[in-house]
Design a protein around this motif. Structure first.
Motif, PDB file in Angstrom:
ATOM      1  N   CYS A 161      27.278  12.606  14.157  1.00  0.00           N
ATOM      2  CA  CYS A 161      26.889  13.751  14.725  1.00  0.00           C
ATOM      3  C   CYS A 161      28.076  14.110  15.961  1.00  0.00           C
ATOM      4  O   CYS A 161      28.372  15.374  16.283  1.00  0.00           O
ATOM      5  CB  CYS A 161      25.578  13.789  15.471  1.00  0.00           C
ATOM      6  N   LEU A 162      28.360  12.978  16.710  1.00  0.00           N
ATOM      7  CA  LEU A 162      29.311  13.057  17.692  1.00  0.00           C
ATOM      8  C   LEU A 162      30.625  13.526  17.230  1.00  0.00           C
ATOM      9  O   LEU A 162      31.419  14.453  17.732  1.00  0.00           O
ATOM     10  CB  LEU A 162      29.341  11.823  18.500  1.00  0.00           C
ATOM     11  N   LEU A 163      31.052  12.840  16.065  1.00  0.00           N
ATOM     12  CA  LEU A 163      32.309  13.349  15.548  1.00  0.00           C
ATOM     13  C   LEU A 163      32.442  14.870  14.940  1.00  0.00           C
ATOM     14  O   LEU A 163      33.312  15.328  15.366  1.00  0.00           O
ATOM     15  CB  LEU A 163      32.572  12.442  14.328  1.00  0.00           C
ATOM     16  N   LEU A 164      31.230  15.121  14.399  1.00  0.00           N
ATOM     17  CA  LEU A 164      31.070  16.522  13.838  1.00  0.00           C
ATOM     18  C   LEU A 164      31.198  17.585  15.036  1.00  0.00           C
ATOM     19  O   LEU A 164      32.093  18.528  15.062  1.00  0.00           O
ATOM     20  CB  LEU A 164      30.004  17.015  13.260  1.00  0.00           C
ATOM     21  N   ALA A 165      30.633  17.106  16.179  1.00  0.00           N
ATOM     22  CA  ALA A 165      30.541  18.219  17.427  1.00  0.00           C
ATOM     23  C   ALA A 165      31.828  18.000  18.302  1.00  0.00           C
ATOM     24  O   ALA A 165      32.298  19.056  18.707  1.00  0.00           O
ATOM     25  CB  ALA A 165      29.645  17.586  18.445  1.00  0.00           C
ATOM     26  N   LEU A 166      32.606  16.850  18.310  1.00  0.00           N
ATOM     27  CA  LEU A 166      33.839  17.217  18.830  1.00  0.00           C
ATOM     28  C   LEU A 166      34.940  17.661  18.150  1.00  0.00           C
ATOM     29  O   LEU A 166      35.539  18.248  18.670  1.00  0.00           O
ATOM     30  CB  LEU A 166      34.238  15.333  19.132  1.00  0.00           C
ATOM     31  N   THR A 167      34.895  17.666  16.783  1.00  0.00           N
ATOM     32  CA  THR A 167      35.872  18.271  15.944  1.00  0.00           C
ATOM     33  C   THR A 167      35.608  19.730  16.055  1.00  0.00           C
ATOM     34  O   THR A 167      36.602  20.358  16.107  1.00  0.00           O
ATOM     35  CB  THR A 167      35.414  17.882  14.351  1.00  0.00           C
TER      36      THR A 167
ATOM     37  N   ALA B 168      25.344  15.451  21.620  1.00  0.00           N
ATOM     38  CA  ALA B 168      25.596  14.376  20.852  1.00  0.00           C
ATOM     39  C   ALA B 168      26.409  13.299  21.629  1.00  0.00           C
ATOM     40  O   ALA B 168      26.252  12.149  21.273  1.00  0.00           O
ATOM     41  CB  ALA B 168      26.615  14.775  19.676  1.00  0.00           C
ATOM     42  N   ALA B 169      27.099  13.549  22.625  1.00  0.00           N
ATOM     43  CA  ALA B 169      27.842  12.719  23.355  1.00  0.00           C
ATOM     44  C   ALA B 169      26.838  11.967  24.367  1.00  0.00           C
ATOM     45  O   ALA B 169      26.840  10.784  24.451  1.00  0.00           O
ATOM     46  CB  ALA B 169      28.703  13.313  24.381  1.00  0.00           C
TER      47      ALA B 169
ATOM     48  N   THR C 189      28.593  25.378  20.993  1.00  0.00           N
ATOM     49  CA  THR C 189      29.322  24.252  20.561  1.00  0.00           C
ATOM     50  C   THR C 189      29.478  23.203  21.709  1.00  0.00           C
ATOM     51  O   THR C 189      29.193  21.924  21.455  1.00  0.00           O
ATOM     52  CB  THR C 189      30.840  24.545  20.167  1.00  0.00           C
ATOM     53  N   ALA C 190      29.411  23.888  23.035  1.00  0.00           N
ATOM     54  CA  ALA C 190      29.517  22.821  24.222  1.00  0.00           C
ATOM     55  C   ALA C 190      27.953  22.173  24.292  1.00  0.00           C
ATOM     56  O   ALA C 190      27.869  20.928  24.596  1.00  0.00           O
ATOM     57  CB  ALA C 190      29.724  23.770  25.243  1.00  0.00           C
ATOM     58  N   GLY C 191      27.068  22.715  23.966  1.00  0.00           N
ATOM     59  CA  GLY C 191      25.616  22.190  23.913  1.00  0.00           C
ATOM     60  C   GLY C 191      25.507  21.203  22.817  1.00  0.00           C
ATOM     61  O   GLY C 191      25.051  20.022  23.254  1.00  0.00           O
TER      62      GLY C 191
END
Length: 88
Positions: free
Chosen positions: A21-27, A58-59, A51-53
């Motif tokens: 989830c973190l990788l998807l969000a950051l990507t 995730a972070a 996207t920021a949310g």
């Protein structure tokens, strides 16, 4: 064959899911900044807020949870779980 079998610790499904989830969000955050978002949302402002949310949530979850990847950390998790189950 040795009478004592060694159960190698494995990375938990939760750790993998949080990391994914973190990788998807950051990507998505990076691609959104470059004008090529993964999540196609019409309004650019709404897209950036969503996207920021997602990235923030995730972070925070990835940072808060104990994500063990190394063999030593996985073994420590097993030891901790055993001691916790014994009430120590």
């Amino acid at each position: 064959m040795n009478a004592h079998t060694y159960n190698a610790p494995t990375i938990s499904a939760g750790t993998i899911a949080r990391t994914a989830c973190l990788l998807l969000a950051l990507t998505n955050q990076v691609l959104s900044a470059l004008g090529k978002p993964i999540l196609p949302i019409e309004s650019q402002t709404v897209e950036q807020l969503v996207t920021a949310g997602i990235t923030t949530v995730a972070a925070l979850v990835a940072w808060w949870k104990n994500n063990s990847f190394t063999p030593a950390a996985l073994q420590a998790d097993q030891t901790y779980d055993k001691l916790k189950a014994q009430g120590k």
